[in-house]
Design a protein around this motif. Structure first.
Motif, mmCIF file in Angstrom:
data_model
loop_
_atom_site.group_PDB
_atom_site.id
_atom_site.type_symbol
_atom_site.label_atom_id
_atom_site.label_comp_id
_atom_site.label_asym_id
_atom_site.label_seq_id
_atom_site.Cartn_x
_atom_site.Cartn_y
_atom_site.Cartn_z
ATOM 1 N N TYR A 287 -26.084 -6.930 -8.085
ATOM 2 C CA TYR A 287 -27.264 -6.829 -8.328
ATOM 3 C C TYR A 287 -28.114 -6.669 -7.267
ATOM 4 O O TYR A 287 -27.773 -6.899 -5.649
ATOM 5 C CB TYR A 287 -27.469 -8.832 -8.918
ATOM 6 N N VAL A 347 -26.207 -10.904 -15.480
ATOM 7 C CA VAL A 347 -25.745 -10.123 -14.546
ATOM 8 C C VAL A 347 -24.912 -10.388 -14.581
ATOM 9 O O VAL A 347 -24.679 -11.416 -13.493
ATOM 10 C CB VAL A 347 -26.891 -9.854 -13.732
ATOM 11 N N GLU A 352 -25.686 -5.590 -17.026
ATOM 12 C CA GLU A 352 -26.448 -6.998 -18.268
ATOM 13 C C GLU A 352 -25.496 -7.101 -19.468
ATOM 14 O O GLU A 352 -25.215 -6.456 -19.468
ATOM 15 C CB GLU A 352 -28.044 -6.108 -18.009
#
Length: 454
Positions: A287, A347, A352
């Motif tokens: 992320y 996530v 996503e």
């Protein structure tokens, strides 16, 4: 000759009274400069200020002290093992009228906690008795009601999810009991938490001056719409240093709707455990930023488990609105009611994903001394199983009023007289303001019986 400094506000008022007639008369400030109208908040405040009230409470705080076994000899075998003391208090705060037709006023739980009498003073000077509809300790929200009052002004709620850091903010309240006071500033930060880890916190931070007595007052935008309920300050001596906190209006709205419908907050539960997302965790899980809530564990058969949330996921949004931290996730979920559908943005492995969860009911408890003096010492919670609903007696303190009246742990309260009781909200409504003996219908084991609570 230089005058001596004044040491008290009362001295200042006397000084003004003694010299006012000698001051020259000045022309009024211009309303426009070079053809441009001077900016002023006065027109907006004239419309909105009547919607902010001062609150005066009277009550008593109950404290319990257990006598150590080693000292029981001095008091005798019949002396109660636990001493209950009530200490009277008076307090001041603020509130905001959110529904003029119904007379609903929102404030903080800590403003009315322990109050037996609540009075509200309107901006026009009228003083009214207020009824407590319900409150929630963990979010610090309470709802009051005044009946049959004409001419109330309600404050429209803003969408607090659209607030940005740097937006202007106006605070209105009753600091130190001085009366209605207006201060201004900006939104300093969003999603603040960690002031009290046991509570649900998703505070708006502002530098608009907030002091003692402002609790429960309004934080407004320039349109006069309610951004939040002023709740706390960070200051070494209880005074303003430019760091104040307000409960977002969207969070307060969700909680108030539950209190109106059920008499209490029916808190939703997602069933995840986790922590704040650090830059290291974000990198490890693919992320790019450190905004979001890291999920370390998912409870079996919880709402999150059924929705497909997994350990290692990073929750980045709730109902399409981005979240900044695990604390913000906890506050948003905790202010939504049980049974609500929630869209979670995740996530997972750098990709996503969106899932839908239906929140479970946390199960609420209440200290019964706030309901009726005859129930003092009992702890109650909602019960629903196999088609049976009521209020379960979770615990009864020894030698308490509840124990003297015959209430026992495990009793299920299902009615008062012929009135059916399905939850704490029903019980609170039936007991409100009634200090006379009441026939409590309970189920104990397989038997139904009545206890006279007095």
């Amino acid at each position: 000759m230089k005058k001596k400094s004044l040491v008290a506000l009362s001295s200042l008022s006397l000084l003004i009274g003694s010299v006012i007639t000698t001051l020259p008369t000045y022309a009024a400030l211009p309303t426009a400069v070079s053809g441009q109208t001077m900016p002023s908040l006065a027109p907006m405040l004239e419309k909105v200020s009547p919607g902010v009230v001062s609150i005066d409470v009277e009550g008593s705080h109950v404290s319990k002290q257990r006598i150590p076994e080693g000292f029981r000899f001095f008091f005798g075998p019949d002396f109660p093992s636990e001493q209950v003391q009530e200490r009277p208090f008076r307090g001041l705060g603020s509130g905001v009228i959110i529904d003029a037709k119904e007379g609903y006023i929102i404030t903080n739980h800590h403003v009315i906690d322990g109050a037996k009498k609540i009075t509200v003073k309107l901006n026009d000077g009228r003083v009214l008795n207020a009824e407590l509809i319900g409150s929630d300790q963990f979010s610090d929200v309470a709802l009051l009601k005044v009946d049959n009052v004409d001419g109330l002004t309600e404050v429209k709620l803003a969408d607090s999810d659209t607030i940005r850091v740097g937006d202007f903010a106006i605070a209105i309240g009753n600091p130190f009991g001085l009366g209605q006071t207006v201060t201004s500033g900006i939104i300093s930060a969003l999603g603040r938490s960690g002031l009290n880890v046991e509570n649900l916190e998703n505070f708006i931070q502002t530098d608009a001056a907030i002091n003692s007595g402002n609790s429960g007052g309004a934080l407004l935008n320039l349109n006069g719409e309610l951004l939040g309920i002023n709740t706390a300050i960070l200051g070494p001596n209880g005074g303003n240093i430019g760091i104040g906190f307000a409960i977002p209006s969207n969070m307060a709205k969700n909680l108030v709707e539950q209190i109106i419908e059920y008499g209490q907050v029916r808190r939703g539960r997602l069933g995840v455990h986790g922590q704040e997302l650090t830059s290291e965790l974000a990198e490890d899980f693919g992320y790019e930023t450190n905004h979001g809530a890291f999920v370390s564990k998912v409870d079996e058969n919880s709402a999150a488990d059924k929705a497909g949330v997994k350990a290692g996921d990073i929750i980045v949004s709730v109902n399409g609105k981005n979240i900044r931290s695990f604390g913000e996730l906890r506050a948003k979920i905790g202010s939504l009611g049980a049974g609500k559908k929630v869209e979670l943005g995740l996530v997972r492995n750098g990709k996503e994903k969106t899932v839908i969860a239906v929140l479970n009911d946390v199960g609420q408890t209440a200290k019964a001394e706030t309901l009726h003096k005859g129930l003092q010492g009992a702890e109650l919670e909602n019960f629903s199983k196999d088609g049976q609903q009521g209020v379960l007696v979770k615990e009864v303190s020894k030698d308490s009023s509840a124990a003297v009246n015959g209430l026992k742990q495990g009793d299920l309260i299902v009615g008062i007289g012929r009135k059916v009781i399905s939850n704490l909200g029903d019980l609170r409504k039936e007991l409100d303001g009634k200090n006379r003996p009441l026939p409590l219908n309970i189920i104990r084991g397989s038997y139904s019986m009545y206890l006279m609570v007095q």
